[in-house]
Design a protein around this motif. Sequence first.
Motif, mmCIF file in Angstrom:
data_model
loop_
_atom_site.group_PDB
_atom_site.id
_atom_site.type_symbol
_atom_site.label_atom_id
_atom_site.label_comp_id
_atom_site.label_asym_id
_atom_site.label_seq_id
_atom_site.Cartn_x
_atom_site.Cartn_y
_atom_site.Cartn_z
ATOM 1 N N LEU A 135 0.793 -1.291 -0.074
ATOM 2 C CA LEU A 135 0.111 0.086 0.128
ATOM 3 C C LEU A 135 1.083 0.967 -0.053
ATOM 4 C CD1 LEU A 135 -1.811 1.508 3.399
ATOM 5 C CD2 LEU A 135 0.206 -0.038 3.324
ATOM 6 N N GLY A 137 0.321 5.301 2.022
ATOM 7 C CA GLY A 137 -0.095 4.895 3.214
ATOM 8 C C GLY A 137 -0.927 7.187 2.639
ATOM 9 N N GLY A 138 -1.265 7.393 3.107
ATOM 10 C CA GLY A 138 -1.949 8.939 2.911
ATOM 11 C C GLY A 138 -1.010 9.486 3.488
ATOM 12 N N ASP A 181 -5.589 4.529 -0.429
ATOM 13 C CA ASP A 181 -6.501 5.402 0.748
ATOM 14 C C ASP A 181 -7.383 6.276 -0.843
ATOM 15 O OD1 ASP A 181 -6.442 4.272 3.347
ATOM 16 O OD2 ASP A 181 -5.033 5.179 2.762
ATOM 17 N N PHE A 230 -9.206 1.373 -0.888
ATOM 18 C CA PHE A 230 -9.995 1.739 0.955
ATOM 19 C C PHE A 230 -10.835 1.855 0.819
ATOM 20 C CE2 PHE A 230 -4.815 0.232 1.818
ATOM 21 C CZ PHE A 230 -4.862 -0.790 1.141
ATOM 22 N N ARG A 244 -12.741 11.292 12.914
ATOM 23 C CA ARG A 244 -12.999 10.531 11.102
ATOM 24 C C ARG A 244 -14.292 10.993 11.195
ATOM 25 N NH1 ARG A 244 -9.584 5.211 10.763
ATOM 26 N NH2 ARG A 244 -9.741 5.702 8.424
ATOM 27 N N LYS A 286 -14.505 -0.904 5.546
ATOM 28 C CA LYS A 286 -13.847 -0.100 6.490
ATOM 29 C C LYS A 286 -15.089 0.445 7.301
ATOM 30 C CE LYS A 286 -11.156 3.664 5.107
ATOM 31 N NZ LYS A 286 -10.143 3.377 4.509
ATOM 32 N N HIS A 287 -14.472 0.388 9.024
ATOM 33 C CA HIS A 287 -13.664 -0.624 9.597
ATOM 34 C C HIS A 287 -14.893 -0.832 10.302
ATOM 35 C CE1 HIS A 287 -11.988 3.504 8.889
ATOM 36 N NE2 HIS A 287 -10.916 2.987 8.612
ATOM 37 N N MET A 330 -11.619 -4.288 5.525
ATOM 38 C CA MET A 330 -10.741 -3.820 6.584
ATOM 39 C C MET A 330 -10.902 -3.924 8.234
ATOM 40 S SD MET A 330 -8.605 -0.208 6.542
ATOM 41 C CE MET A 330 -7.326 -0.307 5.043
ATOM 42 N N PHE A 333 -9.281 -0.769 13.852
ATOM 43 C CA PHE A 333 -8.401 -0.685 15.183
ATOM 44 C C PHE A 333 -9.334 -0.449 16.489
ATOM 45 C CE2 PHE A 333 -6.455 2.775 12.157
ATOM 46 C CZ PHE A 333 -4.721 1.416 12.604
ATOM 47 N N ASP A 365 -5.956 -2.748 9.688
ATOM 48 C CA ASP A 365 -5.660 -1.579 9.764
ATOM 49 C C ASP A 365 -3.908 -1.237 9.824
ATOM 50 O OD1 ASP A 365 -5.689 0.956 8.885
ATOM 51 O OD2 ASP A 365 -7.404 1.412 9.554
ATOM 52 N N TRP A 366 -3.179 -0.782 9.207
ATOM 53 C CA TRP A 366 -1.998 0.309 9.736
ATOM 54 C C TRP A 366 -1.439 -0.571 10.990
ATOM 55 C CZ3 TRP A 366 -0.170 3.604 6.736
ATOM 56 C CH2 TRP A 366 0.979 4.686 6.969
ATOM 57 N N MET A 392 -1.901 -5.402 7.448
ATOM 58 C CA MET A 392 -1.405 -4.797 6.982
ATOM 59 C C MET A 392 -0.068 -3.767 7.826
ATOM 60 S SD MET A 392 -2.891 -0.177 6.238
ATOM 61 C CE MET A 392 -4.355 -0.863 5.296
ATOM 62 N N TRP A 505 -6.883 13.421 4.400
ATOM 63 C CA TRP A 505 -6.806 12.861 3.313
ATOM 64 C C TRP A 505 -6.511 13.614 1.853
ATOM 65 C CZ3 TRP A 505 -5.358 8.166 5.033
ATOM 66 C CH2 TRP A 505 -5.973 7.072 6.007
ATOM 67 N N GLU A 568 -8.274 11.437 11.104
ATOM 68 C CA GLU A 568 -8.036 10.276 11.862
ATOM 69 C C GLU A 568 -8.510 11.076 13.198
ATOM 70 O OE1 GLU A 568 -5.939 6.106 11.313
ATOM 71 O OE2 GLU A 568 -5.876 7.447 9.606
#
Length: 893
Positions: A135, A137-138, A181, A230, A244, A286-287, A330, A333, A365-366, A392, A505, A568
């Motif tokens: 991937l 990421g942002g 993303d 994603f 978010r 997601k998520h 996904m 968290f 996720d991350w 991930m 984002w 986030e």
Amino acid sequence: MRTEITPNFADLGHVISNLIPATRVALMVSAALVLGLSACGQQKDSPSVMLDDQANIEPSVAIKVNEIASAKAIKDINIWPQQAPAINVNPELEHKIATLLATMTLEQKVAQMIQPEIRDITVEDMRKYGFGSYLNGGGAYPNNDKHATPADWIALAEQFYQASIDDSLDGSSIPTMWGTDAVHGHNNVIGATLFPHNIGLGAANNPQLIEQIAAITAKEVMVTGIDWVFAPTVAVVRDDRWGRTYEGYSEDPRIVRDYSFAIVEGLQGAVTGDFLTDQHVLSTVKHFLGDGGTEKGIDQGDNIASEQDLYAIHAQGYVGGLSAGAQSVMASFNSWNGEKIHGNKYLLTDVLKGRFGFDGFVVGDWNGHGQVDGCTNESCAQAVNAGLDIFMVPTAAWKPLYHNTIDQVNRGEIALSRIDDAVSRILRVKFRAGLFDKPSPANRPLSGKTELIGQQSHRDVARQAVRESLVLLKNKQNLLPLSPKLNVLVAGDAADNIGKQSGGWTITWQGTDNQNSDFPGASSIFAGIKNTVENAGGSATLSVNGEVDAANKPDVAIVVFGEEPYAEGNGDIDNLEYQRGDKRDLALLKKLASQGIPVVSVFISGRPMWVNAEFNQSDAFVAAWLPGSEGNGVADVLFTNPEGKVQYDFKGKLSFSWPATPQQTTVNRPLDNSSDVAAKAYSPLLPYGYGLDYQSNLSEHIRLEGLSEDNLSATQTLEDLALFERAVKSPWSMFIATATQREGLSSSVASNSALTIRTMDRVVQEDARLVKFNGTELGTVGLLSNFPRDFRAFSDTKTALSLSIKVDNPLTHPLWLGMACEGECRPQYDIAGLVKPGEWQNLSVSLNCFKQDTMDFSKIVSPFYLATTAKVQLSFSDVVIQAHQQQDTVQCD
Ligand code: BGC
Ligand code: BGC
């Protein structure tokens, strides 16, 4: 007793660099134990080290207590209706999968399950390991170049792909996939069409439009050689403090369910028609599960919903998305009743793969797996056993994770059958996506068609989405629509700021650090107004601060203002008051209104906010959310055509209830099946579904007049905030540090060169910590969050930081009690003189003791730490931010 020594929080740099990509590059922090300097980062001349920027906080051992409790919760699988898989089992395909799987080694299988990030692998790593996917990421781009061209993106995709099918080193020729993303258009790519963020699309409530948006996003993504997106985020947001909130379509599950279906179909094509043709990408719902329902809206926090609500509220996006054939989901968290979803077999396997009939794969996720109890980023059999199919793992942790996972299979901690299931799912999706037959990324039909990126027809759809997402909340005496022949003053710092109108984002992860020149082809809201007005013979003047030329007094002022971008947990706040403590925009509105100029407010925000005072000062008020790159859509609705005819009426309706007070953070339209009691308690300022248009009657238009401007903070009942009480409370985790290194705790005992820490039982199991500082250097133990937290409510009034502490021997050096905010502020207070050796005592220290120049209570990263160079053994427990000071609270002023 003010600070004299600053324990180095060097490693907070890790956290901070994780937050703001711009600072990650070279975060230079002092590594020295700095003597004789005051706190808050005046460490000018101290030596600096460069930190590797991906350290992660491991969850504290103390989280266990919660998890034990939840394991006992009764679960009822019958709450989850059995859904048929969106795509019927295809025996031929299953045979192909099994045949390929049979040829694979364990190493090749595990490699399919590892998803590293472009900043942490090389093309040679791909050749050697053959990762199943990767991937960006942002805010991550090819060559770390924000201005990378589509050709650069394709070149990277092509190299990784070729390396993945090169079997010379790993014996595998399974093509890899690239996930990104693209959450409001292909938002990491310069020049892409940026659609309104989901909150605005929710207000538009137009599933057909949403499907078109998704189809366009798929195309722009494919131009850059990428296979997989994603999105959509299907969080049903219940507490608007969550950072978010804007990634959610609505507080109500219905819109979310319908949109999820439409978006998945737009991205992937219809299961019964153009499914995963060369015009489509894979989607990720997601998520999973419950991200929008965490307590207090804390990002990555704990959702304590009942299982019924988990289904009826939070899972509806999966009902929609999976029936449209979404191929990946996904994992979230967040926790459900204290248990992290990445390790939750019941939800990932029994519910998602069982009841929902999901036959695609679950991607993590991350480094979310690292947050599971007993796991680290480098090792987590629990997640695989729970049903995670792809890790991930965006940091250097991918390599140890790969080896550890192989070892865990060899040792029998993970059954080979589970690995085979995970890999079969990955292969199933790859076959369905035609990955084995498609040309390489550079040679696919849409790759390199750069004219598609930000194409006019795409922008037209985005502009339509902007128009439909605007919600008119107030329109006194039908001020709107405006004639384009007027003399218009445009003010506010969001008026000519494409980055601000686009939110998080957006090119960067946080959406910060962008300039209008980073958005070729886009338009600011001001640009749209200017164009409309000047074409009709009126005039538009931009003055951010609202300076009025007395000789040329405007007929009307349009003020565009609102939240700064965030993503986030960085967007988490503790109440909904807009510009709390700093009412700059209110002052601007007042300045204009006091000159008799009619004021139209255009409010840019990622959530509804308490803006009563701003409503009072505005003649008209439009909630514009985060419109994205096509700011000119705003003028389309605000102005008539030159002949005075409405061009586009308002269509948007609130998909989130608007709060009546800053504290009304969980005001949600009652669900059909909710009790009368809940329905009666629903008293927002503006209800779900509210929104005026040019046909609305006049009485509605004056609803937002003379509203109370009392933010209730004086009468607000502030409650104690437990940080460590039996267990470390979410979102905090415990860490230990020396002057140069910091680590999270992943077992009950840990040490570094300055100290040793272990759990101990004071009243109940593991409710305290015993720390032995060896006196050779500065040691620190404390609590840390991945994201800064807003503590302003506590700093406004007489509050204290309290803990129970027992020091076992007399102290010869200071013992610092401290807090830390984002940046270099580390206010601390020496408590050495306050503790009597040999006995437990409660210590309460006024938060005033931490109020120093650079202290920013809106951005607390560590609400508590103890640091010393003394040789001392001590224990502590019960760390709390007290809402009310005690008689014996230590004062500092
Ligand atoms: C976010 C995901 C995102 C991922 C990759 C995570 O922090 O929660 O939504 O897909 O990063 O950038
Ligand atoms: C990274 C972003 C990523 C985000 C996910 C940040 O540290 O820089 O690329 O999307 O984490 O949480």
